[in-house]
Design a protein around this motif. Structure first.
Motif, PDB file in Angstrom:
ATOM      1  N   LYS A 123       0.834  -1.204   0.000  1.00 34.16           N
ATOM      2  CA  LYS A 123       0.000   0.000   0.000  1.00 34.16           C
ATOM      3  C   LYS A 123       0.873   1.260   0.000  1.00 34.16           C
ATOM      4  O   LYS A 123       0.629   2.210  -0.765  1.00 34.16           O
ATOM      5  CB  LYS A 123      -0.901  -0.023   1.230  1.00 34.16           C
ATOM      6  CG  LYS A 123      -1.809   1.211   1.410  1.00 34.16           C
ATOM      7  CD  LYS A 123      -2.961   1.188   0.446  1.00 34.16           C
ATOM      8  CE  LYS A 123      -3.957   2.316   0.722  1.00 34.16           C
ATOM      9  NZ  LYS A 123      -4.727   2.119   1.959  1.00 34.16           N
ATOM     10  N   GLU A 124       1.887   1.282   0.833  1.00 31.52           N
ATOM     11  CA  GLU A 124       2.754   2.454   0.921  1.00 31.52           C
ATOM     12  C   GLU A 124       3.480   2.711  -0.401  1.00 31.52           C
ATOM     13  O   GLU A 124       3.568   3.862  -0.860  1.00 31.52           O
ATOM     14  CB  GLU A 124       3.768   2.274   2.052  1.00 31.52           C
ATOM     15  CG  GLU A 124       3.140   2.334   3.442  1.00 31.52           C
ATOM     16  CD  GLU A 124       4.104   1.944   4.551  1.00 31.52           C
ATOM     17  OE1 GLU A 124       3.755   2.154   5.728  1.00 31.52           O
ATOM     18  OE2 GLU A 124       5.204   1.412   4.248  1.00 31.52           O
ATOM     19  N   GLU A 143       1.124   3.918  -3.109  1.00 23.08           N
ATOM     20  CA  GLU A 143       0.796   5.336  -2.923  1.00 23.08           C
ATOM     21  C   GLU A 143       1.925   6.239  -3.414  1.00 23.08           C
ATOM     22  O   GLU A 143       1.686   7.262  -4.069  1.00 23.08           O
ATOM     23  CB  GLU A 143       0.497   5.615  -1.449  1.00 23.08           C
ATOM     24  CG  GLU A 143      -0.840   5.071  -0.992  1.00 23.08           C
ATOM     25  CD  GLU A 143      -1.104   5.257   0.495  1.00 23.08           C
ATOM     26  OE1 GLU A 143      -0.110   5.432   1.253  1.00 23.08           O
ATOM     27  OE2 GLU A 143      -2.283   5.218   0.904  1.00 23.08           O
ATOM     28  N   LYS A 144       3.160   5.850  -3.118  1.00 22.35           N
ATOM     29  CA  LYS A 144       4.318   6.633  -3.588  1.00 22.35           C
ATOM     30  C   LYS A 144       4.359   6.658  -5.119  1.00 22.35           C
ATOM     31  O   LYS A 144       4.593   7.704  -5.739  1.00 22.35           O
ATOM     32  CB  LYS A 144       5.620   6.032  -3.059  1.00 22.35           C
ATOM     33  CG  LYS A 144       5.844   6.215  -1.567  1.00 22.35           C
ATOM     34  CD  LYS A 144       7.148   5.524  -1.142  1.00 22.35           C
ATOM     35  CE  LYS A 144       7.338   5.566   0.364  1.00 22.35           C
ATOM     36  NZ  LYS A 144       8.562   4.814   0.782  1.00 22.35           N
ATOM     37  N   ALA A 170       1.911   6.275  -7.197  1.00 21.60           N
ATOM     38  CA  ALA A 170       0.795   7.056  -7.738  1.00 21.60           C
ATOM     39  C   ALA A 170       1.121   8.546  -7.742  1.00 21.60           C
ATOM     40  O   ALA A 170       0.795   9.272  -8.701  1.00 21.60           O
ATOM     41  CB  ALA A 170      -0.469   6.785  -6.921  1.00 21.60           C
ATOM     42  N   LYS A 171       1.783   9.019  -6.693  1.00 19.29           N
ATOM     43  CA  LYS A 171       2.168  10.437  -6.627  1.00 19.29           C
ATOM     44  C   LYS A 171       3.195  10.783  -7.698  1.00 19.29           C
ATOM     45  O   LYS A 171       3.131  11.838  -8.323  1.00 19.29           O
ATOM     46  CB  LYS A 171       2.725  10.758  -5.245  1.00 19.29           C
ATOM     47  CG  LYS A 171       1.672  10.783  -4.136  1.00 19.29           C
ATOM     48  CD  LYS A 171       2.295  11.089  -2.782  1.00 19.29           C
ATOM     49  CE  LYS A 171       1.228  11.070  -1.693  1.00 19.29           C
ATOM     50  NZ  LYS A 171       1.822  11.327  -0.349  1.00 19.29           N
ATOM     51  N   ARG A 214      -3.899   5.368  -7.636  1.00 22.05           N
ATOM     52  CA  ARG A 214      -3.176   4.320  -6.908  1.00 22.05           C
ATOM     53  C   ARG A 214      -3.641   2.937  -7.343  1.00 22.05           C
ATOM     54  O   ARG A 214      -4.834   2.712  -7.550  1.00 22.05           O
ATOM     55  CB  ARG A 214      -3.395   4.475  -5.395  1.00 22.05           C
ATOM     56  CG  ARG A 214      -2.765   3.331  -4.592  1.00 22.05           C
ATOM     57  CD  ARG A 214      -3.026   3.450  -3.113  1.00 22.05           C
ATOM     58  NE  ARG A 214      -4.419   3.465  -2.744  1.00 22.05           N
ATOM     59  CZ  ARG A 214      -5.207   2.388  -2.659  1.00 22.05           C
ATOM     60  NH1 ARG A 214      -4.733   1.180  -2.975  1.00 22.05           N
ATOM     61  NH2 ARG A 214      -6.462   2.507  -2.284  1.00 22.05           N
ATOM     62  N   TYR A 224      -5.240  -1.612   4.878  1.00 22.87           N
ATOM     63  CA  TYR A 224      -4.450  -1.497   3.654  1.00 22.87           C
ATOM     64  C   TYR A 224      -5.114  -2.132   2.434  1.00 22.87           C
ATOM     65  O   TYR A 224      -4.590  -2.012   1.324  1.00 22.87           O
ATOM     66  CB  TYR A 224      -3.076  -2.142   3.878  1.00 22.87           C
ATOM     67  CG  TYR A 224      -2.423  -1.680   5.156  1.00 22.87           C
ATOM     68  CD1 TYR A 224      -2.015  -0.357   5.315  1.00 22.87           C
ATOM     69  CD2 TYR A 224      -2.256  -2.553   6.240  1.00 22.87           C
ATOM     70  CE1 TYR A 224      -1.444   0.084   6.508  1.00 22.87           C
ATOM     71  CE2 TYR A 224      -1.685  -2.124   7.430  1.00 22.87           C
ATOM     72  CZ  TYR A 224      -1.288  -0.806   7.563  1.00 22.87           C
ATOM     73  OH  TYR A 224      -0.730  -0.380   8.743  1.00 22.87           O
TER      74      TYR A 224
END
Length: 391
Positions: free
Chosen positions: A169-170, A173-174, A176-177, A183, A209
């Motif tokens: 998940k983390e 997310e990174k 996607a940014k 995401r 998550y």
């Protein structure tokens, strides 16, 4: 006049769907697994991504990918890559841009070992996560479905599974940014058996998550030793099977998750589009709970609904409805006995999901429904009947 009536009916259904979505704040999920091996079937049983109605499901899952050197890779390089299986699957979004596609890793054949080894090592988790992002983005998937069968063989699996999913998940997310893209989704399959969940799943932490859970509410027959039983009852069959303690059914599996604190909107009820075949010990005794041949040592068979509905019609099997509220029917001919979900119980399961406020439904699989409409009830009758129940 007929066209006017049809138009009115469609308007009513549309209004009900809009009302439901407004009340619940989200559309009910209709998640459909697609198996990459169905393309190798012969004749009218052959199924490929192009056979999928892009508007039938809200989410479709490509089964399965596999592991190689701790990385996510195609399980069938010829079908998935050379024959453009991934591309054809994701091209469905060109027709319906609201459709979500995910790639599943795991399944029964994959087993638990590779998952357990990766989840136990930070370096291996990082290797897998990077490979997952690369593969999913390359072939235009919207996310990853995790189908670990099952954590818990090692005591540390339960905690490691949370670490694994948290890292995914983390990193998603990174990414996607950085990419500016939505995401990547993370979805998870859950067993229906409470003892398996207790052993390997930290539900409250996992749900932080995971976008949604698919409960595998089928193959309950495995808990009824030496007897015929329905493999996917909605409610208890204990009046018919004295080994049923009221907990071997879909409703009990859902309630177990809710009691554990799982958010109801993250739960999708699993529905089979296949039946389970048994051999009767005594052809005169065919009701639920009847003994099976060979003292229970026989291998229980599998048959897709597109076959079931056809043999029942063509070979004149006897169909028995024991309790249409609790489960689907069974059918028998001689010593052969099969239980399955029909349109009636599928519709009831859809209604159950709506009344309980669950996230939606999941089907194993889209390619086992009567996708050609050979049995006279239109294409994909099980999935469509369930959708009727959802509204």
């Amino acid at each position: 006049m007929k066209s006017i009536i049809t138009g009115v009916i469609l308007l009513v259904i549309t209004a009900k769907i809009e009302s439901q979505n407004s009340e619940n704040g989200a559309e009910k999920k209709v998640v459909c697994y697609y198996t990459n091996w169905s393309t190798y079937r012969q004749g009218r049983a052959k199924f490929s991504a192009q056979n999928i109605d892009p508007y039938l499901c809200t989410d479709i899952i490509y089964a399965f990918a596999t592991f190689s050197d701790d990385k996510l890779v195609a399980s069938d390089p010829y079908e998935d890559l050379e024959n453009n299986g991934y591309k054809k699957f994701n091209d469905l979004k060109q027709i319906n841009n609201k459709l979500k596609t995910t790639l599943s890793i795991g399944g029964t054949a994959e087993g638990p070992v590779a998952f357990s080894n990766i989840a136990a090592s930070k370096d291996k988790i990082d290797t897998f996560t990077k490979s997952a992002i690369d593969l999913l983005r390359l072939y235009n998937f919207d996310g990853l479905n995790i189908d670990w069968h099952y954590p818990g063989n090692k005591p540390e699996d339960k905690e490691n599974y949370v670490t694994f999913v948290k890292t995914l998940k983390e990193e998603f997310e990174k990414e996607a940014k950085l990419s500016g893209k939505p995401r990547l989704l993370i979805t998870m399959s859950l067993p229906s058996k409470s003892q398996v969940i207790e052993k390997g799943y930290d539900l409250l932490n996992l749900q932080k998550y995971v976008d949604y859970f698919n409960i595998l509410c089928y193959d309950y027959h495995e808990l009824h030793k030496n007897k015929v039983s329905h493999h996917s009852p909605l409610f208890s069959q204990r009046q018919a099977i004295n080994t049923d303690n009221g907990k071997i059914n879909s409703d009990a599996s859902v309630q177990f998750l809710l009691d554990k604190g799982v958010m109801k909107e993250k739960i999708n009820l699993g529905i089979p589009t296949y039946g389970r075949i048994f051999k009767l010990k005594n052809t005169d005794n065919h009701g639920f709970g009847a003994p099976i041949k060979d003292d229970g040592n026989q291998e229980i068979g599998f048959k897709a609904y597109y076959d079931i509905c056809k043999i029942i019609k063509d070979e004149k099997w006897t169909v028995v409805q024991v309790n249409q509220t609790a489960s689907g029917p069974y059918a028998y001919k001689g010593e052969d006995w099969i239980a399955y979900d029909d349109e009636n119980i599928a519709r009831r399961k859809g209604s159950y999901v709506r009344s309980r406020g669950l996230g939606g439904v999941m089907f194993w699989t889209v390619d086992d429904d009567d996708f050609n409409g050979d049995c006279g009830k239109g294409k994909f009758p099980i999935i469509k009947a369930t959708k009727e129940g959802l509204v």
